[in-house]
Design an enzyme around this catalytic site. Structure first.
Site, PDB file in Angstrom:
ATOM      1  N   GLN A  36       1.113  -1.009   0.305  1.00  0.00           N
ATOM      2  CA  GLN A  36       0.550  -0.038  -0.079  1.00  0.00           C
ATOM      3  C   GLN A  36       1.022   1.332  -0.284  1.00  0.00           C
ATOM      4  OE1 GLN A  36      -2.962   0.990   2.921  1.00  0.00           O
ATOM      5  NE2 GLN A  36      -3.022  -1.096   3.486  1.00  0.00           N
ATOM      6  N   GLY A  37       0.824   2.658  -0.583  1.00  0.00           N
ATOM      7  CA  GLY A  37       1.152   3.588  -0.318  1.00  0.00           C
ATOM      8  C   GLY A  37       0.157   4.799  -0.716  1.00  0.00           C
ATOM      9  N   SER A  90      -0.287   6.108   3.319  1.00  0.00           N
ATOM     10  CA  SER A  90      -0.128   6.872   4.467  1.00  0.00           C
ATOM     11  C   SER A  90       1.377   7.462   3.923  1.00  0.00           C
ATOM     12  CB  SER A  90       0.066   6.173   5.902  1.00  0.00           C
ATOM     13  OG  SER A  90      -0.162   5.028   6.482  1.00  0.00           O
ATOM     14  N   GLU A 150     -10.483  -3.267   3.689  1.00  0.00           N
ATOM     15  CA  GLU A 150      -9.367  -3.479   4.753  1.00  0.00           C
ATOM     16  C   GLU A 150     -10.430  -3.665   6.146  1.00  0.00           C
ATOM     17  OE1 GLU A 150      -6.312  -1.068   4.787  1.00  0.00           O
ATOM     18  OE2 GLU A 150      -5.277  -1.755   6.380  1.00  0.00           O
ATOM     19  N   ASN A 198      -8.712   3.611  15.247  1.00  0.00           N
ATOM     20  CA  ASN A 198     -10.128   3.478  15.762  1.00  0.00           C
ATOM     21  C   ASN A 198     -11.000   4.877  16.460  1.00  0.00           C
ATOM     22  OD1 ASN A 198      -9.814   0.980  15.337  1.00  0.00           O
ATOM     23  ND2 ASN A 198     -10.166  -0.503  17.233  1.00  0.00           N
ATOM     24  N   GLU A 199      -9.670   5.822  16.651  1.00  0.00           N
ATOM     25  CA  GLU A 199     -11.164   7.052  17.155  1.00  0.00           C
ATOM     26  C   GLU A 199     -11.543   7.462  16.024  1.00  0.00           C
ATOM     27  OE1 GLU A 199      -7.373   6.084  17.906  1.00  0.00           O
ATOM     28  OE2 GLU A 199      -7.999   6.230  19.751  1.00  0.00           O
TER      29      GLU A 199
END
Lengths: 321, 389, 321, 389
Positions: free
Chosen positions: B133-134, B136, B253, B372-373
């Site tokens: 994955q690219g 972040s 995901e 999760n926030e």
């Protein structure tokens, strides 16, 4: 009634803090992760120089003649910098029993103990069937155990074939040695938790997401407030236990167990929230954070896990009549 | 559970499904390495895992739900769930191809061109080409819309020039390809003006640097892109519509596909066995019920998945509820590992028990795929309809 | 494999929901808090009219011939409006055993049971030494017990001097009756929790503090998200247990206990967060909120508390072989 | 614990303090009603409680830490803590005068004029005059600065005219006086332009309506003010400086004074007794350690108070740390009642066990005196220095 430290006790803490800031910066902990014995280059000598390693040894025997109340804040400082040294084992446990002059020492007391740094100390104090024995390192058969904290060089220790063992205490000394270890461990955990809180508060003020510092989000504020609360209500139990141990209070074991459970839980919470607030940055081993968290994960169950300590309190307060 | 049908609830498997399960179980029993492989998040372990992936692919177990032309078995969602249960039950190796197979592939099926599917799916399934994955970036973690890496149009060359930095790229140092978002319209802000690109990591201008994760494995990478040319065929979905495409991937995901119930059923089974071994000696009487609660929660997760798959079959779209699932499984996973470590007591810190390392991996669950926030914000705002700030 | 309800089951739920919205608005629950028997004016008759009170009675015996899977969503609706009636006791427990024609019934099954509405029903089904007995109300000696939920008219029930008792079941019927009660109770708790969540989401959108709706604060969002998550992972267990009971699955008791623990915890969380998000407004008895919370506090431990159910699961999955 | 001294830690009580404790214990043993009084939050119960308060006052136990001239004993903070421990230990009646004695009085000592102290303190201590809080308004709960009730200057009459509505006023229907904040400068916003007033509730224009709380008692009231005249002597502190004065009161409410450790020590003792009675029969093995943890937490709270009192004696100011204390004791109180109800199991719902009603009162702890959400913001921003939004 006076529940506070003396200016002398605070001055000793400050002196140790200043010394450790120089001798044990995060880079030194990182070095210990990779080096041969997991320990620092010079912090042990500096502690020796200050006399704190023999602090509990009577003045007549060449020590400082201090007690646990004088040393508990020093333990916090040891935790704050994640000092990778057998400080608790030497200064709080072994030296307090056998005095100075035996070089550096580790100690094995209490349930399921492993010997930390047993390969690099000069002697180990071991609990054996309600007796305390001092055994020179040469006489030990060691088997390495891998801790999540790679600075903690841990060993199963077999002293059955050691020739030179000296009996240095009986049942009461065993019990007291364990209590000092559990108490020192609790104070170290408080220091670790304080550091985790401090760096996380700092990080949350500087890391921006969604156009604002992440520390301005209520979810992070409330997590870190909870850590602060946990510390606020762990420290007094640690200090009281130190006082009880220092005056041989009849309830000192219960007081130690109370603080051991509370400090372990506070540190565990601090590690949990520190990681979550740091996010992926904290999940990398290039961040220093992991070294503090792993120390917490190692120490939070050392010298009795929280449930073990709660059960010891339960037997004292629930089962008596 | 909102779409109706006259067919009554039936929690049994059909003879075909039972046969499928038996076939999978037999093959796995025969083929899963008896020695646990070294972690696939290390360079050596990755290579060994790819051999395993090739073996899976050769026996057509790599991508059971895909069409046969790409190496799959055209399996139903139910069969796919069954396969995952069996895969985890027997403790088969971690799938180092998962970012491609479970995240990129569903996106290719939904948004890709026929040419892209023909070009990329089969090598992905066999492990010949491996995808990371690219998404972040150093300043775009939870806030994915903060992406700054750019895609500049090169009309003459009929393509795009990519520049910027991606980070926390799982297994990025070992993979051959990357998929990710780049800012193609410099005037647009936040979610607009992003495009989803496929990038071979051997393209000139790409530099990859691996770095260690919490658990000590070199599982992360930084990917630096300096004027990297990719042609138009490497755009997935429409130009400037990358956010929509990416959200389909993150939905996969967070939701059903990546973390199938089988994984957590296997963890709960290990936990029950640990309790049977040492529970009676543990100092905490609460652990007995903590283990039970883990089993109940895993069962709830399995059943919720069955309900979701049924609803998908009825034409329903789970949508933002994937955030519910992500929060639940990630925190359940942490709780299960907390319970295991508490059972182990003073021995918990030792690495040879296996749980301590898995615990650290579990701690990544509440962070990755959107913290999760952020997920709880999504649940509040998009599922419950609470006001945005 | 198909884990969903039929259109017929959903239609029955919708019909009951529509009826209860009319027959049991919050004002009706409030009336039941103060009236003589704690029950509604007309909801029982309306339920009778729809046939759902005899839903589990075979068609040949004048019932609807349905099963627990058909009724579980109806139980949720009963919880959603906090219906103050012995719905679970009559429809799921007693009528399923003795059929129709005995008037309205309550039931005492399982550990430490009290008889709800035992003073206003016509008969009570009681578990007595592994037998089920049907006892007419006239034969009972009742002693009132005060529940936190004042609509729950609770009684200790003594049937030892009753002349007219009929034995209607043995050990298996006792066990099944208890499982249906615990399952129905779990579904009611899910409905109560859903209502508490719904009204709290609504309230948080309209209540302004600090110049914004309080529902825009992350602290409230995350609390209510947690309630939504708890419900998402309680309902499937409830529906599965209903399915298992409906097909006499050999593991049905374990499945009932799983859902009973999960639903009780979800409802308890919903009540806790509903009150905290409402603040002082929810703490007043002029708000309707308290009637739903108190029903939760009463039912969350009825028919076995969560720990009792977890222990039943533990015996099945931890202690076997 | 930051201010130094050469005196070493000493957790023993002096002979004077032991004598004080013995005197208090003896008097309480002699005088506390053997029958529990009906709730002081009902009209009848309130009257019975006032008789008890008068008896306390007559024996000079009502306000032990106050100067003797107002009915106190000039007791030290330590002695006051000792008295509270003994008071709760023996299960003496709830103090229906507490809003006056523990909240308003410290504010009067700090900000009041000599005339105000002379006029109000002694009748407050004896229960002759009873005080309720007039802070919350329908639109100003957590957000106290949202107050809209007004104070309009009446120069001619040398006083102020108060209008507006206060609500959730505990025991407001039974009290004789109210203290509260009013907006005296209509041009100022939020925390500015508020003034702290003392209001006799028999003043023309005041209407009080009692209403029920969660636990069924008529413990709340709405207070309507319609052009109520109060003269200048009723202003506490400076005009338009009411926020600062009120914050001193809320600091008292959240922190040390109101919820002394004795209250929670008594609850923990009851919990231990309950466990000894029925713990062995409880279905949840975790309750054993939950009870232990309650005792540990209460002990931590007691010790933290001792540290705070020591620090105050050394000249330190606890400041915002009172928010830490408030969150801790209120949630500890809820946990203790949760544990008790879990111990009671199916019998928990019955009102005669006492715990269910106390549980409902415990649930008010995280709400009143500033919700715990607001307190956690304060801790983060003012104790930890985290950024405001």
């Amino acid at each position: 009634m006076r529940f506070a430290f003396t200016t002398d006790q605070l001055a000793l803490r400050d002196a140790v803090r200043e010394m450790l800031a120089k001798e044990c910066p995060p880079s030194e902990v990182r070095s210990a992760w990779a080096n041969a014995n997991g320990r620092t280059a010079s912090a042990w000598d500096a502690l020796t120089g200050m006399g704190v390693l023999d602090a509990l040894v009577p003045e007549a025997a060449g020590g400082l003649g201090l007690n646990m109340l004088d040393l508990v804040l020093v333990c916090e400082e040891v935790g704050r910098v994640a000092l990778p040294e057998p400080f608790v084992e030497h200064a709080l446990v072994a030296a307090a029993v056998v005095g100075s002059g035996h070089g550096s020492m580790s100690a094995l007391v209490g349930p399921a103990a492993l010997g930390v740094y047993a390969d690099s100390v000069d002697a180990v104090l071991v609990e054996d069937d309600d007796r305390l024995l001092l055994v020179a390192r040469e006489g030990l058969v060691l088997e390495r155990q891998s801790s999540v904290d790679h600075t903690r060089h841990l060993f199963t220790v077999d002293w059955s074939s050691a020739e030179a063992t000296t009996e240095v205490g009986g049942p009461q000394e065993c019990a007291d040695a364990f209590d000092r270890a559990a108490l020192g461990n609790a104070a170290v955990l408080v220091g670790l938790a304080q550091h985790l809180l401090d760096v996380t508060v700092d990080y949350a003020a500087t890391r921006n997401q969604f156009g604002v510092p992440i520390g301005s989000f209520q979810a992070l504020k409330h997590k870190l407030a909870d850590v602060r609360i946990a510390l606020e209500f762990a420290r007094p139990l640690v200090y009281r236990a130190a006082h009880s141990v220092s005056i041989d209070d009849i309830d000192r074991s219960v007081h130690v167990s109370m603080c051991a459970a509370q400090a372990a839980d506070a540190a565990s919470l601090a590690a949990r929230h520190a990681l979550q607030c740091h996010g992926a940055i904290g999940y990398s081993d290039e961040s220093d954070l992991h070294m503090w968290m792993k120390r917490v994960w190692a120490l939070q169950r050392a010298y009795g896990d929280p449930a073990w300590h709660r059960e010891r309190v339960a037997r004292a307060i629930l089962d008596e009549d | 559970m909102v779409v109706g049908s006259l067919r009554r609830m039936d929690l049994s498997w059909s003879p075909t499904e039972v046969a499928f399960r038996n076939e999978a179980r037999a093959w796995l029993a025969e083929n899963v390495p008896s020695e646990k492989l070294p972690s696939g998040d290390t360079r050596d372990g990755f290579a060994l895992h790819l051999k395993w992936e090739q073996r899976l692919f050769d026996a057509r177990w790599s991508v059971v739900s895909w069409p046969e032309e790409y190496g799959g078995r055209n399996a139903t969602l139910w069969e796919w769930l069954i396969f995952e249960e069996e895969y985890h039950r027997v403790g088969a190796p971690q799938r180092v191809t998962q970012n491609g197979i479970f995240l990129l592939a569903p996106t290719l099926f939904e948004f890709g061109t026929q040419e892209q599917r023909d070009r990329y799916l089969q090598p992905m399934a066999s492990g010949l080409e491996t995808w990371c994955q690219g998404w972040s970036e150093p300043d775009a973690g939870s806030d994915l819309a903060g992406i700054r890496s750019t895609a500049v149009r090169d009309d003459a060359a009929a393509g795009w020039r990519l520049s910027g930095q991606k980070t926390w790229t799982t297994r990025g140092a070992f993979c051959t390809h990357m998929f990710g978002l780049f800012r193609s319209d410099p005037a647009a802000e936040r979610h607009a003006g992003l495009t989803y690109f496929l990038v071979p990591l051997n393209t000139p201008g790409v530099t990859v640097r691996g770095f260690g994760r919490l658990d000590g494995d070199e599982g992360f990478a930084e990917v630096f892109l300096d004027d990297v040319f990719v042609d138009d065929a490497m755009v997935l979905g429409e130009v400037n519509a990358g956010w929509k495409v990416a959200m389909a991937t993150t939905g996969s995901e967070r939701g059903l596909t990546l973390r199938s119930p089988g994984r957590f059923m296997a963890t709960a089974d290990r936990l029950v066995r640990l309790y049977r071994d040492i529970g009676a000696r543990a100092s905490d009487p609460a652990l007995r019920h903590a283990v039970v609660q883990a089993v109940i929660d895993v069962e709830a997760y399995r059943l919720q998945t069955l309900a979701t798959v049924t609803a998908i079959g009825d034409g329903d779209n789970p949508g933002a509820t994937s955030s519910l699932t992500k929060v639940f499984w990630s925190e359940l996973d942490v709780r299960m590992h907390d319970t295991a470590l508490a059972l182990l007591g003073t021995a918990a810190e030792l690495e040879d028990n296996g749980w301590m390392k898995d615990f650290q991996f579990a701690l990544s669950g509440p962070i990755y795929a959107g913290t999760n926030e952020v997920q709880r914000n999504v649940i509040a705002e998009r599922v419950l309809g609470m006001p945005r700030r």
